[in-house]
Design a protein around this motif. Structure first.
Motif, PDB file in Angstrom:
ATOM      1  N   PHE A  86       0.845  -1.190   0.000  1.00 36.92           N
ATOM      2  CA  PHE A  86       0.000   0.000   0.000  1.00 36.92           C
ATOM      3  C   PHE A  86       0.885   1.247   0.000  1.00 36.92           C
ATOM      4  O   PHE A  86       1.710   1.425   0.908  1.00 36.92           O
ATOM      5  N   LEU A  87       0.697   2.078  -1.008  1.00 32.07           N
ATOM      6  CA  LEU A  87       1.386   3.368  -1.083  1.00 32.07           C
ATOM      7  C   LEU A  87       0.360   4.429  -0.730  1.00 32.07           C
ATOM      8  O   LEU A  87      -0.615   4.638  -1.453  1.00 32.07           O
ATOM      9  N   VAL A  88       0.578   5.100   0.401  1.00 32.63           N
ATOM     10  CA  VAL A  88      -0.490   5.876   1.018  1.00 32.63           C
ATOM     11  C   VAL A  88      -0.297   7.383   0.792  1.00 32.63           C
ATOM     12  O   VAL A  88      -0.436   8.186   1.707  1.00 32.63           O
ATOM     13  N   GLY A  89       0.023   7.761  -0.436  1.00 33.49           N
ATOM     14  CA  GLY A  89      -0.021   9.159  -0.828  1.00 33.49           C
ATOM     15  C   GLY A  89       1.302   9.896  -0.841  1.00 33.49           C
ATOM     16  O   GLY A  89       2.244   9.553  -0.133  1.00 33.49           O
TER      17      GLY A  89
ATOM     18  N   VAL B 269      -4.105   8.578  -3.338  1.00 31.53           N
ATOM     19  CA  VAL B 269      -3.544   9.873  -3.699  1.00 31.53           C
ATOM     20  C   VAL B 269      -3.354  10.717  -2.441  1.00 31.53           C
ATOM     21  O   VAL B 269      -4.116  10.629  -1.478  1.00 31.53           O
ATOM     22  N   GLY B 270      -2.306  11.532  -2.461  1.00 30.73           N
ATOM     23  CA  GLY B 270      -2.082  12.502  -1.399  1.00 30.73           C
ATOM     24  C   GLY B 270      -2.406  13.891  -1.907  1.00 30.73           C
ATOM     25  O   GLY B 270      -2.935  14.068  -3.008  1.00 30.73           O
ATOM     26  N   ASN B 271      -2.070  14.882  -1.123  1.00 28.57           N
ATOM     27  CA  ASN B 271      -2.344  16.251  -1.550  1.00 28.57           C
ATOM     28  C   ASN B 271      -1.354  16.747  -2.594  1.00 28.57           C
ATOM     29  O   ASN B 271      -1.598  17.769  -3.249  1.00 28.57           O
ATOM     30  N   HIS B 272      -0.237  16.024  -2.800  1.00 25.86           N
ATOM     31  CA  HIS B 272       0.736  16.427  -3.812  1.00 25.86           C
ATOM     32  C   HIS B 272       0.575  15.668  -5.132  1.00 25.86           C
ATOM     33  O   HIS B 272       1.060  16.131  -6.161  1.00 25.86           O
ATOM     34  N   ASP B 273      -0.047  14.517  -5.100  1.00 23.08           N
ATOM     35  CA  ASP B 273      -0.200  13.739  -6.343  1.00 23.08           C
ATOM     36  C   ASP B 273      -1.664  13.363  -6.566  1.00 23.08           C
ATOM     37  O   ASP B 273      -1.987  12.272  -7.008  1.00 23.08           O
TER      38      ASP B 273
END
Length: 250
Positions: free
Chosen positions: A47-50, A88-92
């Motif tokens: 899991f890549l969490v942003g 997705v995070g706030n940068h991607d």
């Protein structure tokens, strides 16, 4: 999902690849790719969490230059049959199909529930959750507005991406600002959000990024909040072995 014996689920967040410059982030990317290569032998899922990438915007036929080593390793992993999930995070947050089509990685724009070996997880990047962060919540509505995205895409990529990268590295968490300190449970808004969610439903684990701080906080006897830290200062990641979730460091 039932985790096969000897397998684990891995979690990572806030790599911010490309920040503050491509050259400066290259050693961090090499560490991350080496980590992906090391865990693939026993990973049931990743899991890549942003905020994997410090800025990402998908034009119709163009994606940002760089990140080849990371994207290639992720493709290798999913091609081998190991599922990778991306929040997705706030940068991607401006994802629009590339990861799904090219890497076979599902992309989530909101937190999601998962169950592994009977343990319930609430997973998300964490931005905009909880009672605070009102300024960011307003900005996010603008950034995710279809009209704003349509206008931005008409900027030449060399101009649009340069502007976005400049604004991104001004982010306090990227510059290492002292604000990235533990504030105490009563002031950590993701902790407060998690406690409120427990009033609605039981979760064994809340897993977030965004704060750039490795944190493990017991919310009650059976629930834990985990913040995954980052790959800028801490190089921490989460591991669930089928029974317990814990943070580890490279």
């Amino acid at each position: 999902m039932n985790i096969p014996e000897g397998k684990k689920i891995y979690f990572a967040s806030d790599n911010h690849l490309g920040a503050p410059t491509a050259e400066a982030s290259r050693p961090r990317e090499q560490k991350f790719v080496a980590w992906l290569d090391a865990i693939k032998h026993d990973a049931a899922a990743i899991f890549l969490v942003g905020d994997l990438i410090d800025f990402w915007f998908e034009y119709k036929t163009v994606v940002p230059k760089g990140f080849t080593r990371t994207l290639g390793k992720l493709a290798e992993i999913t091609d081998s049959g190991i599922p990778v999930y991306f929040f997705v995070g706030n940068h991607d947050l401006w994802m629009n199909g590339y990861f799904q089509e090219e890497l076979n990685i599902p992309v989530y724009h909101n937190p999601k529930e998962f169950t592994f070996n009977g343990k319930t997880f609430f997973i998300g990047h964490g931005d905009g959750l909880g009672p605070y962060d009102k300024g960011y919540k307003g900005m996010k509505k603008v950034f995710t507005n279809p009209v704003f995205k349509w206008l931005f895409k008409w900027l030449h990529p060399d101009i649009g991406i340069k502007i976005a990268q400049y604004l991104s590295v001004k982010n306090k968490l990227i510059s290492g600002d002292e604000d990235a300190k533990f504030l105490g449970e009563d002031k950590e808004w993701l902790v407060q959000f998690s406690k409120e969610k427990l009033n609605e439903k039981h979760y064994d684990y809340f897993v977030f990024g965004h704060r750039h701080l490795p944190l493990e906080i017991q919310l009650n006897e059976n629930s834990k909040y985990v913040n995954l830290g980052d790959w800028i200062n801490y190089y921490t990641y989460g591991v669930f072995d089928g029974e317990n979730m814990e943070l580890k460091k490279l």
